[in-house]
Design a protein around this motif. Structure first.
Motif, PDB file in Angstrom:
ATOM      1  N   GLU A  90      35.066  23.028  38.643  1.00  0.00           N
ATOM      2  CA  GLU A  90      35.873  23.873  37.770  1.00  0.00           C
ATOM      3  C   GLU A  90      34.995  24.814  36.949  1.00  0.00           C
ATOM      4  N   LEU A  91      33.835  24.331  36.533  1.00  0.00           N
ATOM      5  CA  LEU A  91      32.901  25.202  35.814  1.00  0.00           C
ATOM      6  C   LEU A  91      32.445  26.359  36.709  1.00  0.00           C
ATOM      7  N   ALA A  92      32.103  26.032  37.956  1.00  0.00           N
ATOM      8  CA  ALA A  92      31.647  27.066  38.877  1.00  0.00           C
ATOM      9  C   ALA A  92      32.754  28.074  39.161  1.00  0.00           C
ATOM     10  N   GLU A  93      33.980  27.576  39.321  1.00  0.00           N
ATOM     11  CA  GLU A  93      35.099  28.483  39.581  1.00  0.00           C
ATOM     12  C   GLU A  93      35.363  29.380  38.374  1.00  0.00           C
ATOM     13  N   ALA A  94      35.337  28.792  37.181  1.00  0.00           N
ATOM     14  CA  ALA A  94      35.557  29.590  35.973  1.00  0.00           C
ATOM     15  C   ALA A  94      34.475  30.644  35.802  1.00  0.00           C
ATOM     16  N   ALA A  95      33.261  30.324  36.192  1.00  0.00           N
ATOM     17  CA  ALA A  95      32.147  31.262  36.035  1.00  0.00           C
ATOM     18  C   ALA A  95      32.303  32.495  36.924  1.00  0.00           C
ATOM     19  N   THR A  96      32.998  32.354  38.056  1.00  0.00           N
ATOM     20  CA  THR A  96      33.184  33.521  38.923  1.00  0.00           C
ATOM     21  C   THR A  96      34.000  34.596  38.226  1.00  0.00           C
ATOM     22  N   ASP A  97      34.921  34.185  37.331  1.00  0.00           N
ATOM     23  CA  ASP A  97      35.737  35.152  36.588  1.00  0.00           C
ATOM     24  C   ASP A  97      35.025  35.670  35.340  1.00  0.00           C
ATOM     25  N   ARG A  98      34.416  34.762  34.594  1.00  0.00           N
ATOM     26  CA  ARG A  98      33.809  35.145  33.309  1.00  0.00           C
ATOM     27  C   ARG A  98      32.450  35.831  33.484  1.00  0.00           C
ATOM     28  N   PHE A  99      31.717  35.438  34.527  1.00  0.00           N
ATOM     29  CA  PHE A  99      30.367  35.978  34.729  1.00  0.00           C
ATOM     30  C   PHE A  99      30.175  36.348  36.200  1.00  0.00           C
ATOM     31  N   PRO A 100      30.792  37.431  36.641  1.00  0.00           N
ATOM     32  CA  PRO A 100      30.696  37.834  38.050  1.00  0.00           C
ATOM     33  C   PRO A 100      29.239  37.981  38.498  1.00  0.00           C
ATOM     34  N   GLY A 101      28.968  37.456  39.679  1.00  0.00           N
ATOM     35  CA  GLY A 101      27.621  37.532  40.231  1.00  0.00           C
ATOM     36  C   GLY A 101      26.760  36.330  39.923  1.00  0.00           C
ATOM     37  N   LEU A 102      27.226  35.465  39.012  1.00  0.00           N
ATOM     38  CA  LEU A 102      26.417  34.295  38.644  1.00  0.00           C
ATOM     39  C   LEU A 102      26.495  33.220  39.713  1.00  0.00           C
ATOM     40  N   VAL A 103      27.673  32.986  40.259  1.00  0.00           N
ATOM     41  CA  VAL A 103      27.884  31.990  41.307  1.00  0.00           C
ATOM     42  C   VAL A 103      28.737  32.624  42.406  1.00  0.00           C
ATOM     43  N   PRO A 104      28.716  32.061  43.604  1.00  0.00           N
ATOM     44  CA  PRO A 104      29.523  32.643  44.682  1.00  0.00           C
ATOM     45  C   PRO A 104      31.017  32.501  44.414  1.00  0.00           C
ATOM     46  N   THR A 105      31.784  33.462  44.914  1.00  0.00           N
ATOM     47  CA  THR A 105      33.229  33.438  44.762  1.00  0.00           C
ATOM     48  C   THR A 105      33.858  32.477  45.766  1.00  0.00           C
ATOM     49  N   LYS A 106      35.148  32.182  45.571  1.00  0.00           N
ATOM     50  CA  LYS A 106      35.877  31.361  46.537  1.00  0.00           C
ATOM     51  C   LYS A 106      35.817  31.972  47.939  1.00  0.00           C
ATOM     52  N   GLU A 107      35.974  33.285  47.981  1.00  0.00           N
ATOM     53  CA  GLU A 107      35.971  33.970  49.272  1.00  0.00           C
ATOM     54  C   GLU A 107      34.611  33.857  49.960  1.00  0.00           C
ATOM     55  N   GLN A 108      33.553  33.998  49.196  1.00  0.00           N
ATOM     56  CA  GLN A 108      32.215  33.866  49.778  1.00  0.00           C
ATOM     57  C   GLN A 108      31.972  32.455  50.292  1.00  0.00           C
ATOM     58  N   LEU A 109      32.399  31.453  49.522  1.00  0.00           N
ATOM     59  CA  LEU A 109      32.209  30.064  49.956  1.00  0.00           C
ATOM     60  C   LEU A 109      33.070  29.746  51.167  1.00  0.00           C
ATOM     61  N   ALA A 110      34.284  30.276  51.194  1.00  0.00           N
ATOM     62  CA  ALA A 110      35.159  30.051  52.354  1.00  0.00           C
ATOM     63  C   ALA A 110      34.536  30.663  53.610  1.00  0.00           C
ATOM     64  N   GLN A 111      33.951  31.832  53.464  1.00  0.00           N
ATOM     65  CA  GLN A 111      33.275  32.469  54.594  1.00  0.00           C
ATOM     66  C   GLN A 111      32.087  31.630  55.049  1.00  0.00           C
ATOM     67  N   GLU A 112      31.329  31.110  54.098  1.00  0.00           N
ATOM     68  CA  GLU A 112      30.202  30.241  54.433  1.00  0.00           C
ATOM     69  C   GLU A 112      30.655  29.028  55.229  1.00  0.00           C
ATOM     70  N   ARG A 113      31.800  28.480  54.852  1.00  0.00           N
ATOM     71  CA  ARG A 113      32.306  27.251  55.471  1.00  0.00           C
ATOM     72  C   ARG A 113      32.634  27.435  56.951  1.00  0.00           C
ATOM     73  N   THR A 114      32.785  28.672  57.390  1.00  0.00           N
ATOM     74  CA  THR A 114      33.096  28.924  58.799  1.00  0.00           C
ATOM     75  C   THR A 114      31.847  28.903  59.678  1.00  0.00           C
ATOM     76  N   HIS A 115      30.678  28.771  59.067  1.00  0.00           N
ATOM     77  CA  HIS A 115      29.426  28.824  59.818  1.00  0.00           C
ATOM     78  C   HIS A 115      28.727  27.461  59.831  1.00  0.00           C
ATOM     79  N   ARG A 116      27.922  27.266  60.848  1.00  0.00           N
ATOM     80  CA  ARG A 116      27.010  26.132  60.846  1.00  0.00           C
ATOM     81  C   ARG A 116      26.036  26.274  59.685  1.00  0.00           C
ATOM     82  N   GLN A 117      25.443  25.153  59.278  1.00  0.00           N
ATOM     83  CA  GLN A 117      24.525  25.183  58.139  1.00  0.00           C
ATOM     84  C   GLN A 117      23.409  26.201  58.341  1.00  0.00           C
ATOM     85  N   ALA A 118      22.876  26.267  59.521  1.00  0.00           N
ATOM     86  CA  ALA A 118      21.747  27.153  59.791  1.00  0.00           C
ATOM     87  C   ALA A 118      22.127  28.625  59.781  1.00  0.00           C
ATOM     88  N   HIS A 119      23.424  28.931  59.850  1.00  0.00           N
ATOM     89  CA  HIS A 119      23.864  30.321  59.933  1.00  0.00           C
ATOM     90  C   HIS A 119      24.487  30.825  58.641  1.00  0.00           C
TER      91      HIS A 119
END
Length: 439
Positions: A90-119
């Motif tokens: 919840e802290l990480a999610e809140a930080a995406t709104d309050r401090f853009p660029g500090l942590v990855p967004t939901k969309e970025q993490l969802a995109q990451e989840r579609t790849h193998r770890q190495a990719h």
């Protein structure tokens, strides 16, 4: 490095939160825009990957300096001056709104989840920088630790029904009240009770229910009977982290690696914090080990008060050979078995067999494999004596003060986040998963 992919010069940190947050937003957005000009990770040439690495380094250096300067102010803003008790996700999610660029967004993490770890782009490293910064500040880190020790909403929603029925079934865990013992059975049978995101969430819910139920005085952990062809009909405690899921990119840095340490394992050691009005709920725990406790499975034992194992069982922490850190074993194992043996187990991957004399340092009892269940029942029953909770509380306070735990987890958060994406880990995990070497 191409001109379009070259990072811009990172701004300096001024010490003013708003000024620095705006600079962080602009700089990371510029680096991301240049990153988007490159092909996707698996399609890059070595030069293009070098350019991508440079962009990530540029943004991560700025994030690290920003957190070093502003962690208390960031936490205060995310928690409304410390009045809100947010879990790390919840802290990480809140930080995406309050401090853009500090942590990855939901969309970025969802995109990451579609790849193998190495990719992946390794954006979870940015979460590691963020959490390292928060946990590393004593007052802030203690607030985070306490927030993670509160009951989960899922457990609170199930509590009344569990109190009536005495049974709770989850995808990977079964909980049953048996007299004054809370039996927690690991049921991820298709993969030898290997740990994944689902098992972590289910175990935390089960641990919460054990600690919240007034009719339970001690918890008991054991693995279920296996369906896996190699061990069909036998109980297994745990095969550790699910290497297939890690290889496929399905192991979450926060929801698995950090949640298990700050969540259910911390609750087993220190109990629940139910808020200023409710106080603490702490109970002792026993574990019954059939066949083996590998990796994370062995780490669980280090949080328990009594361990009973079959004479044919073994214990091992292969994380160093795989390239990662074995949870909090580096903090806890030496207290049980001594510093020299702990280094042998962690640094070389030595298997400790239950028949070896040293195994008695880890286990209260070594019994015939057919007697593990009965011996574990007796061990759990011994833990229900009235003075056990007070004494184990004082033992844990002496062994692992909360600030020692917090300091260790702060560094673990950063180191493990980095190791997850190290080239040697990506190569070894794929090889070990494909060959089944761990087991």
């Amino acid at each position: 490095m191409t001109a379009t992919a070259a990072p811009v010069r990172a701004p300096r940190i001024t010490g003013d939160l708003r000024t620095d947050a705006a600079a962080l937003r602009r700089h990371t957005a510029a680096d991301d825009a240049r990153l988007a000009e490159l092909p996707a990770n698996p399609d890059r040439t070595p030069a293009q990957q070098q350019a991508a690495d440079g962009l990530h380094r540029s943004s991560r250096s700025l994030r690290s300096r920003f957190m070093a300067a502003h962690a208390p102010a960031v936490h205060a803003e995310l928690t409304e001056g410390g009045t809100g008790w947010l879990r790390i996700a919840e802290l990480a999610e809140a930080a995406t709104d309050r401090f853009p660029g500090l942590v990855p967004t939901k969309e970025q993490l969802a995109q990451e989840r579609t790849h193998r770890q190495a990719h992946k782009e390794a954006r979870e490293i940015d979460q590691a920088i963020f959490l390292h910064g928060l946990l590393g500040v004593p007052a802030v880190g203690r607030h985070v630790v306490d927030a993670m020790r509160q009951p989960t909403p899922r457990a609170l929603a199930l509590l009344d029904d569990f109190r009536r029925s005495g049974v709770a079934e989850f995808a990977t865990v079964r909980l049953e009240r048996d007299g004054d013992i809370g039996r927690v059975t690991l049921c991820n049978a298709h993969c030898l009770n290997a740990e994944d995101d689902q098992l972590t969430a289910d175990l935390e819910t089960a641990v919460d229910l054990v600690l919240l139920d007034d009719g339970i005085r001690a918890g008991l952990l054991r693995g279920t009977t296996m369906t896996h062809p190699r061990y069909a009909g036998r109980r297994v405690f745990s095969a550790g982290i699910n290497l297939k899921h890690l290889h496929e990119g399905k192991i979450s840095y926060i929801d698995f690696l950090l949640d298990r340490e700050l969540g259910y394992l911390s609750k087993i050691v220190r109990g629940l914090w139910t808020g200023a009005d409710g106080g603490w709920a702490e109970k002792p725990w026993a574990a019954a080990v059939d066949t083996f406790a590998i990796g994370g499975g062995m780490q669980v034992l280090l949080a328990c008060d009594q361990v009973v194992a079959g004479a044919d069982a073994y214990f091992t922490l292969p994380a160093a050979q795989e390239g990662i850190v074995p949870g909090l074993a580096n903090l806890r194992l030496g207290r049980w078995v001594g510093a020299r043996l702990a280094r042998d187990i962690i640094l070389t991957g030595r298997r400790l067999h239950a028949v070896e004399p040293e195994a008695r340092l880890l286990c209260a009892e070594i019994v015939d494999p057919d007697e593990v269940g009965a011996a574990a029942d007796r061990a759990a029953a011994r833990l229900t004596a009235p003075a056990v909770v007070a004494n184990r509380h004082m033992l844990n306070l002496a062994d692992e003060p909360v600030d020692v735990f917090r300091t260790f987890v702060a560094e673990f958060a950063l180191v493990q986040g980095d190791r997850l994406y190290s080239p040697d880990v990506l190569a070894k995990v794929g090889a070990r998963w494909s060959t089944g070497e761990r087991r």
